[in-house]
Write an enzyme that holds these catalytic residues in place. Structure first.
Site, PDB file in Angstrom:
ATOM      1  N   ASN A  33       0.743  -1.141  -0.235  1.00 51.46           N
ATOM      2  CA  ASN A  33       0.081  -0.097   0.189  1.00 51.46           C
ATOM      3  C   ASN A  33       0.947   1.175  -0.030  1.00 51.46           C
ATOM      4  O   ASN A  33       1.338   1.701   1.029  1.00 51.46           O
ATOM      5  CB  ASN A  33      -0.794   0.031   1.244  1.00 51.46           C
ATOM      6  CG  ASN A  33      -1.938   1.037   1.222  1.00 51.46           C
ATOM      7  OD1 ASN A  33      -1.828   1.985   0.370  1.00 51.46           O
ATOM      8  ND2 ASN A  33      -2.744   0.996   2.118  1.00 51.46           N
ATOM      9  N   ARG A  39     -12.241  15.268   6.595  1.00 49.59           N
ATOM     10  CA  ARG A  39     -13.110  15.809   5.383  1.00 49.59           C
ATOM     11  C   ARG A  39     -14.668  16.282   5.886  1.00 49.59           C
ATOM     12  O   ARG A  39     -14.906  15.327   6.768  1.00 49.59           O
ATOM     13  CB  ARG A  39     -13.046  14.539   4.529  1.00 49.59           C
ATOM     14  CG  ARG A  39     -11.697  14.313   3.806  1.00 49.59           C
ATOM     15  CD  ARG A  39     -11.821  13.284   2.676  1.00 49.59           C
ATOM     16  NE  ARG A  39     -10.649  12.649   2.562  1.00 49.59           N
ATOM     17  CZ  ARG A  39     -10.410  11.286   2.465  1.00 49.59           C
ATOM     18  NH1 ARG A  39     -11.552  10.585   2.726  1.00 49.59           N
ATOM     19  NH2 ARG A  39      -9.348  10.751   2.247  1.00 49.59           N
ATOM     20  N   GLU A  63      -7.933  -5.534   4.663  1.00 50.55           N
ATOM     21  CA  GLU A  63      -7.944  -5.207   3.107  1.00 50.55           C
ATOM     22  C   GLU A  63      -6.714  -5.855   2.545  1.00 50.55           C
ATOM     23  O   GLU A  63      -6.791  -6.282   1.281  1.00 50.55           O
ATOM     24  CB  GLU A  63      -7.836  -3.567   2.888  1.00 50.55           C
ATOM     25  CG  GLU A  63      -9.088  -2.758   3.265  1.00 50.55           C
ATOM     26  CD  GLU A  63      -8.817  -1.479   3.628  1.00 50.55           C
ATOM     27  OE1 GLU A  63      -8.283  -0.885   4.674  1.00 50.55           O
ATOM     28  OE2 GLU A  63      -9.439  -0.511   2.890  1.00 50.55           O
TER      29      GLU A  63
END
Ligand code: ADP
Length: 396
Positions: free
Chosen positions: A7, A238, A382
């Site tokens: 990643n 965010r 993941e």
């Protein structure tokens, strides 16, 4: 077979080395602050821990350091890099092109480069990781796993924005959705726990970034993140959904596009409202000490999550399970409880004791017996999902 999962972010590389098909992690590590004077490296394997602090100027040097550490005689995990059979790369944006993980070819690289236009912060460092691995592990199968791929099944009514249709045709402006690998992983696990392969599931990934997905018989049919990860739920920094006119209004006050981008992506959400932290743990501690802004930040987070859960129950119809995952979803009973308060009539009967007693980070059923919608905590993985995809492709 040994599968390395990479990643690669703008200044960091996370990795795990798996033994497949046993799905055993034989080493994992993290390289941070690439490009800075004091890059940080740490690796754990069965033979012990390796730590290092020195300047790593770029991703290629970073990958070479990781390979050197994985093959370290004392504390590594493999004898030689030749033992690594495949590499699975997390890639953030695959646009409309990729509906599943793929073996990386020149055309795939070109498409990832093309979609850097939509994910300028993510796709370029993802590509740097790919190039470095292609160079240093030329014998290994290289696979790209896209955060967007799982959402390829969204119907037009979910992915089109109600703006002029030409914007979609001309600029490919539509909802793509993200965190797909995580939603897929936990939804599959929920289907196993329910013993129902075609289950309808709502999955809430609540980490630093947050998103929720409605999954019908294994296919994503709606998701809260959009063209970019900015849309949807309140996140660490965010804003999630806001009136788009706020941006024009602030432009009228002299804000540039770049400043607004920074404001809404990096300075909003939990951090923006509380004024103190993007980290839920800190906010809970602050709230307990009487910090009103921390309290309202948590309230907004849970209230908006609840509204999304309600709307996804409506979108999906008969729903078998609701899943919480990600750092907040897996660890924070209070957020789970607050966001489900009052949803009994929609079929969600939370068992408050099971919820508060669920050990942090562990799988558990937290709804009452007979609850029409079962509620699970399922830790996401993941990396394992990417390893499975890479293994499947490498076997072919
Ligand atoms: P990322 O999206 O960066 O992978 P994570 O999934 O690790 O992030 O989630 C980070 C969030 O999880 C932070 O807001 C953090 O406060 C929260 N978190 C982690 N552990 C706990 C905990 N024990 N209690 C409450 N929140 C937690």
């Amino acid at each position: 077979m040994k599968i390395l999962v990479i990643n690669s972010g703008s200044s960091s590389i996370k990795y795990q080395l798996f033994e497949m098909p046993e799905e055993k992690v034989i080493a994992k590590g993290l390289l941070e602050k690439i490009g800075e004077e004091d890059s940080n490296f740490i690796q754990k394997s069965e033979k012990g821990e390796l730590k290092l602090k020195k300047k790593i100027p770029d991703h290629e040097t970073g990958i070479n350091l990781i390979l050197a550490m994985l093959t370290s005689r004392d504390k590594g995990a493999v004898k030689s890099v030749e033992d690594i059979d495949g590499v699975g790369h997390r890639v953030v944006h695959g646009g409309e092109e990729f509906t599943a993980s793929v073996s990386i070819t020149t055309q795939v690289v070109e498409k990832i480069r093309k979609y850097a236009d939509l994910a300028p912060l993510h796709n370029p460092p993802n590509l740097m990781g790919i190039f470095a691995c292609q160079k240093s592990l030329p014998h290994a199968v290289q696979v790209a796993s896209f955060d967007t791929a799982f959402h390829h099944s969204l119907p037009p009514k979910a992915y089109l924005y109600p703006i002029p249709y030409e914007m979609y045709k001309k600029y490919e402006i539509r909802k793509y959705g993200f965190h797909g690998t995580s939603h897929l992983y936990v939804a599959k696990r929920a289907a196993v726990l329910l013993n129902k392969p075609d289950a309808n599931v709502i999955t809430c990934h609540l980490g630093n970034g947050c998103s929720i997905t409605a999954i019908e018989k294994g296919f994503s049919v709606d998701t809260s993140m959009g063209l970019t990860p900015l849309e949807g739920l309140v996140m660490g920094t965010r804003c999630g959904d806001i009136d788009p006119a706020i941006t024009f209004h602030l432009m009228g006050k002299g804000y540039s596009g770049e400043e607004l981008n920074n404001l809404l992506n990096k300075k909003s959400g939990l951090l923006g409202i509380s004024g103190s932290s993007n980290d839920m743990r800190n906010l809970i501690a602050a709230q307990e000490n009487g910090d009103e802004r921390a309290k309202i930040a948590i309230d907004i987070f849970c209230y908006r999550l609840k509204k999304y859960i309600g709307s996804y129950l409506a979108a999906l119809g008969p729903t078998d399970a609701l899943v919480f995952t990600g750092g907040i979803g897996e660890n924070n009973a209070m957020v789970r409880q607050e966001s489900l308060k009052g949803l009994e009539q929609l079929g969600i009967w939370l068992d408050e004791q099971a919820n508060s007693g669920n050990p942090p980070g562990q799988e558990g059923l937290i709804s009452k017996e007979g609850s029409p919608v079962k509620v699970f905590v399922i830790p996401t993985n993941e990396e394992l999902q990417i390893a499975r995809d890479t293994f499947a492709i490498a076997q072919k």
